[in-house]
Design a protein around this motif. Sequence first.
Motif, mmCIF file in Angstrom:
data_model
loop_
_atom_site.group_PDB
_atom_site.id
_atom_site.type_symbol
_atom_site.label_atom_id
_atom_site.label_comp_id
_atom_site.label_asym_id
_atom_site.label_seq_id
_atom_site.Cartn_x
_atom_site.Cartn_y
_atom_site.Cartn_z
ATOM 1 N N LYS A 128 0.830 -1.217 0.000
ATOM 2 C CA LYS A 128 0.000 0.000 0.000
ATOM 3 C C LYS A 128 0.864 1.268 0.000
ATOM 4 O O LYS A 128 0.493 2.274 -0.611
ATOM 5 C CB LYS A 128 -0.913 0.004 1.235
ATOM 6 N N ILE A 129 2.006 1.213 0.695
ATOM 7 C CA ILE A 129 2.814 2.424 0.874
ATOM 8 C C ILE A 129 3.963 2.505 -0.121
ATOM 9 O O ILE A 129 4.390 3.591 -0.505
ATOM 10 C CB ILE A 129 3.368 2.478 2.317
ATOM 11 N N GLY A 130 4.454 1.331 -0.547
ATOM 12 C CA GLY A 130 5.666 1.306 -1.356
ATOM 13 C C GLY A 130 5.587 2.147 -2.617
ATOM 14 O O GLY A 130 6.478 2.951 -2.898
ATOM 15 N N ASP A 186 13.627 8.254 2.927
ATOM 16 C CA ASP A 186 14.577 7.135 2.880
ATOM 17 C C ASP A 186 14.518 6.326 4.182
ATOM 18 O O ASP A 186 14.610 5.096 4.160
ATOM 19 C CB ASP A 186 16.000 7.657 2.664
ATOM 20 N N ARG A 187 14.382 7.021 5.312
ATOM 21 C CA ARG A 187 14.292 6.320 6.599
ATOM 22 C C ARG A 187 13.040 5.451 6.651
ATOM 23 O O ARG A 187 13.079 4.309 7.132
ATOM 24 C CB ARG A 187 14.282 7.335 7.745
ATOM 25 N N LEU A 188 11.931 5.978 6.155
ATOM 26 C CA LEU A 188 10.688 5.204 6.130
ATOM 27 C C LEU A 188 10.841 3.980 5.222
ATOM 28 O O LEU A 188 10.387 2.883 5.558
ATOM 29 C CB LEU A 188 9.540 6.090 5.646
ATOM 30 N N THR A 189 11.502 4.169 4.086
ATOM 31 C CA THR A 189 11.737 3.050 3.170
ATOM 32 C C THR A 189 12.592 1.982 3.831
ATOM 33 O O THR A 189 12.310 0.779 3.723
ATOM 34 C CB THR A 189 12.427 3.552 1.884
ATOM 35 N N ARG A 190 13.649 2.402 4.539
ATOM 36 C CA ARG A 190 14.524 1.443 5.213
ATOM 37 C C ARG A 190 13.768 0.699 6.310
ATOM 38 O O ARG A 190 13.994 -0.500 6.532
ATOM 39 C CB ARG A 190 15.743 2.155 5.804
ATOM 40 N N SER A 191 12.882 1.405 7.011
ATOM 41 C CA SER A 191 12.111 0.754 8.068
ATOM 42 C C SER A 191 11.219 -0.344 7.498
ATOM 43 O O SER A 191 11.115 -1.440 8.063
ATOM 44 C CB SER A 191 11.258 1.787 8.816
ATOM 45 N N ILE A 192 10.585 -0.073 6.373
ATOM 46 C CA ILE A 192 9.741 -1.079 5.734
ATOM 47 C C ILE A 192 10.589 -2.246 5.254
ATOM 48 O O ILE A 192 10.216 -3.421 5.398
ATOM 49 C CB ILE A 192 8.954 -0.453 4.566
ATOM 50 N N GLN A 193 11.770 -1.944 4.703
ATOM 51 C CA GLN A 193 12.660 -3.007 4.240
ATOM 52 C C GLN A 193 13.135 -3.868 5.408
ATOM 53 O O GLN A 193 13.258 -5.091 5.285
ATOM 54 C CB GLN A 193 13.856 -2.409 3.503
ATOM 55 N N PRO A 239 13.141 -8.771 18.913
ATOM 56 C CA PRO A 239 12.575 -7.882 17.888
ATOM 57 C C PRO A 239 11.883 -6.672 18.518
ATOM 58 O O PRO A 239 11.209 -6.783 19.533
ATOM 59 C CB PRO A 239 11.561 -8.775 17.160
ATOM 60 N N PHE A 240 12.113 -5.514 17.897
ATOM 61 C CA PHE A 240 11.467 -4.248 18.243
ATOM 62 C C PHE A 240 11.950 -3.655 19.570
ATOM 63 O O PHE A 240 11.397 -2.654 20.023
ATOM 64 C CB PHE A 240 9.930 -4.393 18.271
ATOM 65 N N PHE A 241 12.953 -4.270 20.211
ATOM 66 C CA PHE A 241 13.501 -3.650 21.421
ATOM 67 C C PHE A 241 14.597 -2.676 21.007
ATOM 68 O O PHE A 241 15.533 -3.042 20.294
ATOM 69 C CB PHE A 241 14.088 -4.697 22.372
ATOM 70 N N THR A 242 14.495 -1.439 21.437
ATOM 71 C CA THR A 242 15.497 -0.439 21.111
ATOM 72 C C THR A 242 15.615 0.565 22.242
ATOM 73 O O THR A 242 14.636 0.855 22.942
ATOM 74 C CB THR A 242 15.142 0.293 19.797
ATOM 75 N N THR A 243 16.821 1.073 22.416
ATOM 76 C CA THR A 243 17.052 2.130 23.395
ATOM 77 C C THR A 243 17.228 3.479 22.696
ATOM 78 O O THR A 243 17.506 4.477 23.355
ATOM 79 C CB THR A 243 18.312 1.815 24.228
ATOM 80 N N LYS A 244 17.074 3.484 21.370
ATOM 81 C CA LYS A 244 17.221 4.722 20.622
ATOM 82 C C LYS A 244 15.984 5.591 20.807
ATOM 83 O O LYS A 244 14.913 5.109 21.193
ATOM 84 C CB LYS A 244 17.437 4.422 19.133
ATOM 85 N N SER A 245 16.144 6.859 20.499
ATOM 86 C CA SER A 245 15.023 7.785 20.626
ATOM 87 C C SER A 245 13.953 7.446 19.595
ATOM 88 O O SER A 245 14.224 6.791 18.579
ATOM 89 C CB SER A 245 15.502 9.228 20.427
ATOM 90 N N LEU A 246 12.742 7.889 19.869
ATOM 91 C CA LEU A 246 11.605 7.593 19.007
ATOM 92 C C LEU A 246 11.878 8.082 17.585
ATOM 93 O O LEU A 246 12.259 9.229 17.362
ATOM 94 C CB LEU A 246 10.339 8.275 19.551
ATOM 95 N N GLY A 247 11.710 7.183 16.620
ATOM 96 C CA GLY A 247 11.925 7.528 15.233
ATOM 97 C C GLY A 247 13.334 7.299 14.742
ATOM 98 O O GLY A 247 13.620 7.463 13.554
ATOM 99 N N SER A 248 14.249 6.894 15.647
ATOM 100 C CA SER A 248 15.641 6.704 15.261
ATOM 101 C C SER A 248 15.964 5.260 14.915
ATOM 102 O O SER A 248 17.042 4.981 14.392
ATOM 103 C CB SER A 248 16.572 7.181 16.391
ATOM 104 N N GLY A 249 15.082 4.340 15.254
ATOM 105 C CA GLY A 249 15.365 2.939 14.958
ATOM 106 C C GLY A 249 14.125 2.087 15.154
ATOM 107 O O GLY A 249 13.200 2.465 15.879
ATOM 108 N N THR A 250 14.124 0.923 14.485
ATOM 109 C CA THR A 250 12.973 0.013 14.571
ATOM 110 C C THR A 250 13.181 -1.071 15.619
ATOM 111 O O THR A 250 12.239 -1.792 15.947
ATOM 112 C CB THR A 250 12.726 -0.657 13.212
#
Length: 290
Positions: A74-76, A111-118, A236-247
């Motif tokens: 839908k987004i690609g 590009d960040r959104l594309t990488r997140s989907i990938q 999966p999905f565990f991150t200590t990065k700030s919101l929006g900086s990593g998946t």
Amino acid sequence: QIQEVMKENESLNQALAQARDALQTRVEDATAELRQRNEELAAVNERLSIAQRDILRQQRLAVLGQLVATIAHKIGTPLTAISGHLQLLQEDPHLTQEVLERVRTMLKQTDRLTRSIQDLLTFTRTPSISVEQVSLPHLIDQSLLLFRPLLQEHGIQGVTHFAPDLLPVQGDAFHLQEAINNIIDNAIDAMPDGGQLTIQAKNTEDNPEAGSEVILEIHDSGPGIPREHREKIFEPFFTTKSLGSGTGLGLAITTEIIQLHKGHMTVHSEEGLGTRFLIRLPAWRTSDHA
């Protein structure tokens, strides 16, 4: 009569002592057997628990895979169109510097959104790997070349040490490169104010012809991983990065890739002393692929 009674008592005492020793031995043997059975039972329970977790994980991934595939579809297409228009727009010579910076910002976010989907697609779909002879020093050089601007921006010194008799590994160069890049990317995030990134590799045995594995070590001089986070970083999905900086999928994907290569990865970290990733990969031996 007294002497005979004393001899009988002595015989009885000896017999009693022998019986007691025999009973003690039987108790010890039974206790050892019970302990072994308990250990075996605990191991079986642990394997069962791991199997149950794997089944639940696979079920979640199956559902997530369907969801991600739908989202990507839908987004690609519109995302690709937006990115293409932004790339054309930033080449317009009539744009002011302020507008050009805004366009570049939008392009980076796209590009960040594309990488997140990938990343999501990569994680939910088990990749197929092709086994070939791979040079780790070459992969490391390519990764450091890719991250050179970020390393310079953050004042991070990259240091490499490779054993002169280092064996090539067997695996898929593309996916191994992705795994290495994920770890380096995390290391850069851990050293925003500068530091040292040390990457080294060696054979597991002194005899290079007999070596069965190659150990790759990636060590950053950052603040280290807090104790309460060390067992969660591969989830999966565990991150200590700030919101929006990593998946929170980088290390999870890396773990999947290493396991597909029949390798093993561990992390050693102490607060204030940095973080060290150790990756063991099967070495390439010509005799195995003759």
